[in-house]
Design a protein around this motif. Sequence first.
Motif, PDB file in Angstrom:
ATOM      1  N   ARG A 172       0.796  -1.222   0.000  1.00 48.06           N
ATOM      2  CA  ARG A 172       0.000   0.000   0.000  1.00 48.06           C
ATOM      3  C   ARG A 172       0.832   1.276   0.000  1.00 48.06           C
ATOM      4  O   ARG A 172       0.321   2.348  -0.346  1.00 48.06           O
ATOM      5  CB  ARG A 172      -0.923  -0.011   1.225  1.00 48.06           C
ATOM      6  CG  ARG A 172      -1.946  -1.140   1.217  1.00 48.06           C
ATOM      7  CD  ARG A 172      -2.962  -0.987   0.082  1.00 48.06           C
ATOM      8  NE  ARG A 172      -3.664   0.274   0.171  1.00 48.06           N
ATOM      9  CZ  ARG A 172      -4.756   0.464   0.921  1.00 48.06           C
ATOM     10  NH1 ARG A 172      -5.248  -0.543   1.626  1.00 48.06           N
ATOM     11  NH2 ARG A 172      -5.339   1.650   0.966  1.00 48.06           N
ATOM     12  N   ALA A 173       2.103   1.189   0.417  1.00 49.87           N
ATOM     13  CA  ALA A 173       2.952   2.385   0.478  1.00 49.87           C
ATOM     14  C   ALA A 173       4.401   1.938   0.612  1.00 49.87           C
ATOM     15  O   ALA A 173       4.679   0.758   0.859  1.00 49.87           O
ATOM     16  CB  ALA A 173       2.550   3.273   1.651  1.00 49.87           C
ATOM     17  N   ALA A 174       5.306   2.902   0.449  1.00 50.09           N
ATOM     18  CA  ALA A 174       6.733   2.593   0.555  1.00 50.09           C
ATOM     19  C   ALA A 174       7.467   3.755   1.199  1.00 50.09           C
ATOM     20  O   ALA A 174       7.058   4.917   1.093  1.00 50.09           O
ATOM     21  CB  ALA A 174       7.334   2.299  -0.824  1.00 50.09           C
ATOM     22  N   THR A 175       8.562   3.432   1.879  1.00 54.88           N
ATOM     23  CA  THR A 175       9.425   4.449   2.451  1.00 54.88           C
ATOM     24  C   THR A 175      10.870   4.082   2.148  1.00 54.88           C
ATOM     25  O   THR A 175      11.220   2.895   2.122  1.00 54.88           O
ATOM     26  CB  THR A 175       9.210   4.588   3.973  1.00 54.88           C
ATOM     27  OG1 THR A 175      10.087   5.595   4.499  1.00 54.88           O
ATOM     28  CG2 THR A 175       9.460   3.281   4.704  1.00 54.88           C
ATOM     29  N   LEU A 176      11.680   5.083   1.872  1.00 56.20           N
ATOM     30  CA  LEU A 176      13.090   4.848   1.541  1.00 56.20           C
ATOM     31  C   LEU A 176      13.952   5.881   2.235  1.00 56.20           C
ATOM     32  O   LEU A 176      13.650   7.074   2.222  1.00 56.20           O
ATOM     33  CB  LEU A 176      13.315   4.908   0.031  1.00 56.20           C
ATOM     34  CG  LEU A 176      14.779   4.755  -0.430  1.00 56.20           C
ATOM     35  CD1 LEU A 176      14.883   3.913  -1.691  1.00 56.20           C
ATOM     36  CD2 LEU A 176      15.450   6.120  -0.675  1.00 56.20           C
ATOM     37  N   THR A 177      15.017   5.411   2.823  1.00 57.80           N
ATOM     38  CA  THR A 177      16.106   6.268   3.273  1.00 57.80           C
ATOM     39  C   THR A 177      17.342   5.854   2.493  1.00 57.80           C
ATOM     40  O   THR A 177      17.725   4.684   2.518  1.00 57.80           O
ATOM     41  CB  THR A 177      16.364   6.116   4.778  1.00 57.80           C
ATOM     42  OG1 THR A 177      15.202   6.526   5.494  1.00 57.80           O
ATOM     43  CG2 THR A 177      17.542   6.977   5.219  1.00 57.80           C
ATOM     44  N   GLY A 178      17.942   6.794   1.779  1.00 58.19           N
ATOM     45  CA  GLY A 178      19.084   6.444   0.951  1.00 58.19           C
ATOM     46  C   GLY A 178      19.508   7.599   0.071  1.00 58.19           C
ATOM     47  O   GLY A 178      19.300   8.773   0.408  1.00 58.19           O
ATOM     48  N   SER A 179      20.073   7.267  -1.065  1.00 54.47           N
ATOM     49  CA  SER A 179      20.613   8.275  -1.973  1.00 54.47           C
ATOM     50  C   SER A 179      19.507   8.956  -2.766  1.00 54.47           C
ATOM     51  O   SER A 179      18.399   8.420  -2.920  1.00 54.47           O
ATOM     52  CB  SER A 179      21.602   7.630  -2.940  1.00 54.47           C
ATOM     53  OG  SER A 179      20.918   6.772  -3.848  1.00 54.47           O
ATOM     54  N   GLU A 180      19.821  10.123  -3.291  1.00 56.44           N
ATOM     55  CA  GLU A 180      18.861  10.840  -4.132  1.00 56.44           C
ATOM     56  C   GLU A 180      18.466  10.034  -5.375  1.00 56.44           C
ATOM     57  O   GLU A 180      17.270   9.935  -5.688  1.00 56.44           O
ATOM     58  CB  GLU A 180      19.436  12.196  -4.533  1.00 56.44           C
ATOM     59  CG  GLU A 180      18.489  13.023  -5.378  1.00 56.44           C
ATOM     60  CD  GLU A 180      19.115  14.318  -5.857  1.00 56.44           C
ATOM     61  OE1 GLU A 180      18.594  14.895  -6.832  1.00 56.44           O
ATOM     62  OE2 GLU A 180      20.131  14.747  -5.276  1.00 56.44           O
ATOM     63  N   PRO A 181      19.413   9.415  -6.112  1.00 51.97           N
ATOM     64  CA  PRO A 181      18.989   8.606  -7.266  1.00 51.97           C
ATOM     65  C   PRO A 181      18.061   7.459  -6.884  1.00 51.97           C
ATOM     66  O   PRO A 181      17.087   7.181  -7.591  1.00 51.97           O
ATOM     67  CB  PRO A 181      20.318   8.086  -7.834  1.00 51.97           C
ATOM     68  CG  PRO A 181      21.336   9.082  -7.407  1.00 51.97           C
ATOM     69  CD  PRO A 181      20.883   9.547  -6.057  1.00 51.97           C
ATOM     70  N   ALA A 182      18.347   6.791  -5.764  1.00 53.01           N
ATOM     71  CA  ALA A 182      17.470   5.707  -5.315  1.00 53.01           C
ATOM     72  C   ALA A 182      16.088   6.242  -4.974  1.00 53.01           C
ATOM     73  O   ALA A 182      15.063   5.615  -5.294  1.00 53.01           O
ATOM     74  CB  ALA A 182      18.082   5.007  -4.109  1.00 53.01           C
ATOM     75  N   GLY A 183      16.034   7.399  -4.346  1.00 59.62           N
ATOM     76  CA  GLY A 183      14.753   7.999  -4.003  1.00 59.62           C
ATOM     77  C   GLY A 183      13.948   8.371  -5.224  1.00 59.62           C
ATOM     78  O   GLY A 183      12.722   8.165  -5.269  1.00 59.62           O
ATOM     79  N   ARG A 184      14.612   8.926  -6.213  1.00 65.99           N
ATOM     80  CA  ARG A 184      13.909   9.278  -7.451  1.00 65.99           C
ATOM     81  C   ARG A 184      13.340   8.031  -8.123  1.00 65.99           C
ATOM     82  O   ARG A 184      12.217   8.038  -8.647  1.00 65.99           O
ATOM     83  CB  ARG A 184      14.843  10.016  -8.393  1.00 65.99           C
ATOM     84  CG  ARG A 184      15.221  11.420  -7.943  1.00 65.99           C
ATOM     85  CD  ARG A 184      16.116  12.128  -8.952  1.00 65.99           C
ATOM     86  NE  ARG A 184      16.498  13.449  -8.487  1.00 65.99           N
ATOM     87  CZ  ARG A 184      15.756  14.550  -8.644  1.00 65.99           C
ATOM     88  NH1 ARG A 184      14.584  14.452  -9.255  1.00 65.99           N
ATOM     89  NH2 ARG A 184      16.177  15.714  -8.200  1.00 65.99           N
TER      90      ARG A 184
END
Length: 451
Positions: A197-209
């Motif tokens: 239903r949703a996602a969260t990421l902590t990491g690099s800007e390219p990974a976030g994009r």
Amino acid sequence: MMHSVNPATGETFASHEPLDEQGIESALALAEEQATKWRLTSMDERTQLLSAIADRFDAHRDGLAEMATKEMGKHIREARAEVEKCGTALRYFAEHGPAMLEPEKIPGGKGELRWLPIGPVLAVMPWNFPYWQVIRFLTPTVLAGNVGLLKHASNVQGVGKLIADMVIEAGGPEGLFQNLAIPSGPVAGIIKDDRIRAATLTGSEPAGRAVAEVAGGALKKVVLELGGSDPFIVMPSADMDDAVETAVKARLQNSGQSCICGKRMIAHADIYDEFAERFTEALCSKRAGDPFDEESDIGPLSSEEQRQTVLDQLDKAKKAGGQLTGAEKPDGEGAYLHPGLLTGLDPAGEMRDEEVFGPVAMLFEAKDVDDAIRIANITPYGLGSAVFTSDADEQEAFITGLDAGMTAINQMTASTPEAPFGGVKNSGHGRELARFGLHEFMNLKSVFRAD
């Protein structure tokens, strides 16, 4: 195959077989099944589980800390502190979380607002704080009535397994929290799956994009914490002893591998020379060494690859006119790098787009408050910021003027369960921790009642 490699020695001490397609499918099916059950549990059951998980963090502190030190090089002192912080956060939400989810009356007495779970949430987490980052996700997930799936960094799979095991040992049901031993390849498909239903990421800007693009196409909400290039500003009215000591601590936390480390030091012209001299001496006197040695200042970087990334950034900075003091690469095995300082760079130059994830600071001179704010805001990032000044008017100017999700006055930026954590601009969006982080992945339902 994913490997646990000790960055202090280069030794591969464990290997982890990644899940195949069937393993991923089984995990998703289990998460969906458990989501229908956990959402119906009482608040007492949820808080009791959080307290029980906290007990296991406390009871196994030393062993958990040793795993983090072996897998990503965190100094053992900091590893123990990270484990202890996890227990504190779990207990904070166990005590205060239920009040954050109390129904709220709609003005006029026509009904109420309810916070309800949404279901399975995927977390893509980094290696730099391998326990704390996960607990920032796991805790609100359990309390909200959701279930969680963790895609941890490939080099800290040992930590990921330990966390998942502790949830089960604490009495958590199968499927409430699963560690998915997978590389990054399957992540997009998991996000697109209707059961997530949703996602969260902590990491690099390219990974976030990349995650945001996939989630947007699937109409899934995301929370992104993508790092930063945080300013650390020192003004003439600052306590210089405190400013220098805190600046060194802020830059060297986790061997400089923290998204909210002070990375760009900005000193007012009137005290620039004094600060530069004292900060350089204090910073460069610290040495990298065995992370299990209580006497060493910092441990290695997380991998040889990470050290080489930092060295390449330093070469780029020197070509752009920067002068480098320190930052020596020691002889011998291990991904060690001694602390260092870059001066002479143009604040608007190419390095403004770089997050140096290692024990090297940049130092800039500002003419006044407005110039300090200009230099601070010139980066595309906007996570944290720190300001040392005893002038109340200056403090207010920085609070309102700095384009960042957090501003610390006369102290270094830090994460705490009581306060929301997150940034603006290329540092991502959404918040973790406090009631704001708890509410991110919940359904705010308006309930209307007839008179």
